[in-house]
Design an enzyme around this catalytic site. Structure first.
Site, PDB file in Angstrom:
ATOM      1  N   GLY A  52       2.496  -0.632   4.831  1.00  0.00           N
ATOM      2  CA  GLY A  52       2.161   0.044   3.841  1.00  0.00           C
ATOM      3  C   GLY A  52       3.677   0.862   4.252  1.00  0.00           C
TER       4      GLY A  52
ATOM      5  N   ASN B 277       0.992  -1.147  -0.280  1.00  0.00           N
ATOM      6  CA  ASN B 277      -0.209  -0.222   0.175  1.00  0.00           C
ATOM      7  C   ASN B 277       0.771   1.409  -0.072  1.00  0.00           C
ATOM      8  OD1 ASN B 277      -2.170   1.876   0.436  1.00  0.00           O
ATOM      9  ND2 ASN B 277      -2.370   1.057   2.490  1.00  0.00           N
TER      10      ASN B 277
ATOM     11  N   GLU C 293      -6.203  -5.074  10.295  1.00  0.00           N
ATOM     12  CA  GLU C 293      -5.075  -3.976  10.496  1.00  0.00           C
ATOM     13  C   GLU C 293      -5.557  -3.286  12.154  1.00  0.00           C
ATOM     14  OE1 GLU C 293      -3.232  -2.536   7.021  1.00  0.00           O
ATOM     15  OE2 GLU C 293      -4.573  -1.617   7.368  1.00  0.00           O
TER      16      GLU C 293
ATOM     17  N   HIS D 171     -10.359   1.263   4.330  1.00  0.00           N
ATOM     18  CA  HIS D 171      -9.210   1.530   4.951  1.00  0.00           C
ATOM     19  C   HIS D 171      -8.822   2.027   6.528  1.00  0.00           C
ATOM     20  CE1 HIS D 171      -4.410   2.918   6.095  1.00  0.00           C
ATOM     21  NE2 HIS D 171      -4.274   0.752   5.888  1.00  0.00           N
TER      22      HIS D 171
ATOM     23  N   LYS E 218      -0.029   4.594  -0.496  1.00  0.00           N
ATOM     24  CA  LYS E 218      -0.884   5.084   0.315  1.00  0.00           C
ATOM     25  C   LYS E 218      -0.889   6.104  -0.880  1.00  0.00           C
ATOM     26  CE  LYS E 218      -0.446   3.030   4.840  1.00  0.00           C
ATOM     27  NZ  LYS E 218      -0.740   3.607   6.407  1.00  0.00           N
TER      28      LYS E 218
ATOM     29  N   GLY F 268       1.473   1.868  11.203  1.00  0.00           N
ATOM     30  CA  GLY F 268       2.225   3.375  11.122  1.00  0.00           C
ATOM     31  C   GLY F 268       2.830   3.413  12.561  1.00  0.00           C
TER      32      GLY F 268
ATOM     33  N   SER G  97       2.677  -1.996  10.394  1.00  0.00           N
ATOM     34  CA  SER G  97       4.200  -1.685  11.479  1.00  0.00           C
ATOM     35  C   SER G  97       4.152  -3.283  10.808  1.00  0.00           C
ATOM     36  CB  SER G  97       3.866  -1.460  12.727  1.00  0.00           C
ATOM     37  OG  SER G  97       3.592  -0.127  13.030  1.00  0.00           O
TER      38      SER G  97
HETATM   39  P1  PGA Z   1       2.036   0.612   8.041  1.00  0.00           P
HETATM   40  O1  PGA Z   1       0.487   0.073   7.136  1.00  0.00           O
HETATM   41  O2  PGA Z   1       3.044  -0.811   7.696  1.00  0.00           O
HETATM   42  O3  PGA Z   1       2.927   1.671   7.607  1.00  0.00           O
HETATM   43  O4  PGA Z   1       1.346   0.162   9.499  1.00  0.00           O
HETATM   44  C1  PGA Z   1      -0.163  -0.560   7.035  1.00  0.00           C
HETATM   45  C2  PGA Z   1      -1.171  -0.484   6.527  1.00  0.00           C
HETATM   46  O5  PGA Z   1      -2.193   0.954   6.800  1.00  0.00           O
HETATM   47  O6  PGA Z   1      -1.932  -0.736   5.414  1.00  0.00           O
END
Ligand code: PGA
Length: 234
Positions: free
Chosen positions: A215, A6, A157, A85, A8, A163, A194
């Site tokens: 992410g 992702n 998630e 999401h 983003k 994050g 994460s």
């Molecule tokens: P992250 O995000 O791996 O940065 O925690 C995952 C996501 O939001 O899909």
């Protein structure tokens, strides 16, 4: 294993060209699904990677300013699409009903939804995890056919983990994935939040995780290669 990336709202056009070359060079047995920004979708040019989107309109093409329809995603060879999401549920105030409508619209155009569900820190502290996830699952899937449910991908998630560098224990993850399976026994289950090359040795012990939604790590091809090597025991 599925590894969904992702991006983003990251990577402008020039950066994306460099980035996708590096993703194309990654050695893996797993299936990578790259979900770039909408603008980068038509720049996608990789053969051994699947293409996903991060959002879709609830409507068919028409007078919906700023929206992109499932029909047009399909025409751009998109095969997967992230839906619900937590960032969209929070910042775009996406409702349970809209998430449902997007899932339905994607199936109409033969695009596989990657439905994100998860609880906030407060909801976990208040013992509401089951209630929150049950509502997110039931409202999004109540009128899907059994065939659609088995094609659906769910990404668990925990919002407090996205994050933040904080991840749940294996027991917490497996407890939730088992719970999801009571509603959707044949649905593919991903973990997101994460996940990285440092905690994958722990995460891969889960017998229920069938892939990951990444992410931050999606933007770091070198670390991503380490993550995949560890996941695949290389
Ligand atoms: P992250 O995000 O791996 O940065 O925690 C995952 C996501 O939001 O899909």
């Amino acid at each position: 294993m599925i590894i969904a990336l992702n991006n983003k709202s990251n990577l402008g056009k020039e950066d994306f060209y460099v980035y996708q070359e590096r993703i194309g060079d990654i050695e893996k047995n797993s299936q990578i699904i790259l979900c770039p920004t909408l603008l980068n979708i038509n720049l996608f040019d990789l053969e051994n990677v699947s293409l996903g989107a991060q959002n879709v309109s609830t409507q068919d093409p028409g007078a919906y300013t700023g929206e992109v329809s499932a029909k047009d995603l399909k025409a751009s060879e998109v095969s997967y699409c992230i839906v619900g999401h937590s960032e969209r549920r929070t910042y775009q105030r996406e409702t349970l009903e809209e998430v449902h409508d997007k899932v339905k619209k994607l199936f109409e155009y033969d695009i596989t939804p990657i439905l994100c569900i998860g609880e906030t820190k407060e909801e976990r502290e208040q013992g509401l995890v089951g209630q929150v996830l049950k509502e997110e699952i039931e409202t999004a899937t109540y009128d899907l056919t059994e065939e659609q449910k088995s094609r659906l991908i769910i990404a668990y998630e925990p919002i407090w983990s996205i994050g933040t560098g904080i991840i749940p224990t294996l027991e917490q993850i497996d407890e939730v994935l088992r719970f999801i399976k009571t509603f959707l026994p044949n649905t593919t289950l991903l973990y997101g939040g994460s996940a990285n090359e440092k905690n994958i040795d722990m995460l891969k012990q889960s017998p229920l995780i069938e892939g990951y939604l990444l992410g931050g790590l999606s933007l770091k091809p070198e670390e991503l290669q380490i993550f995949i090597n560890k996941l695949e025991n290389k």
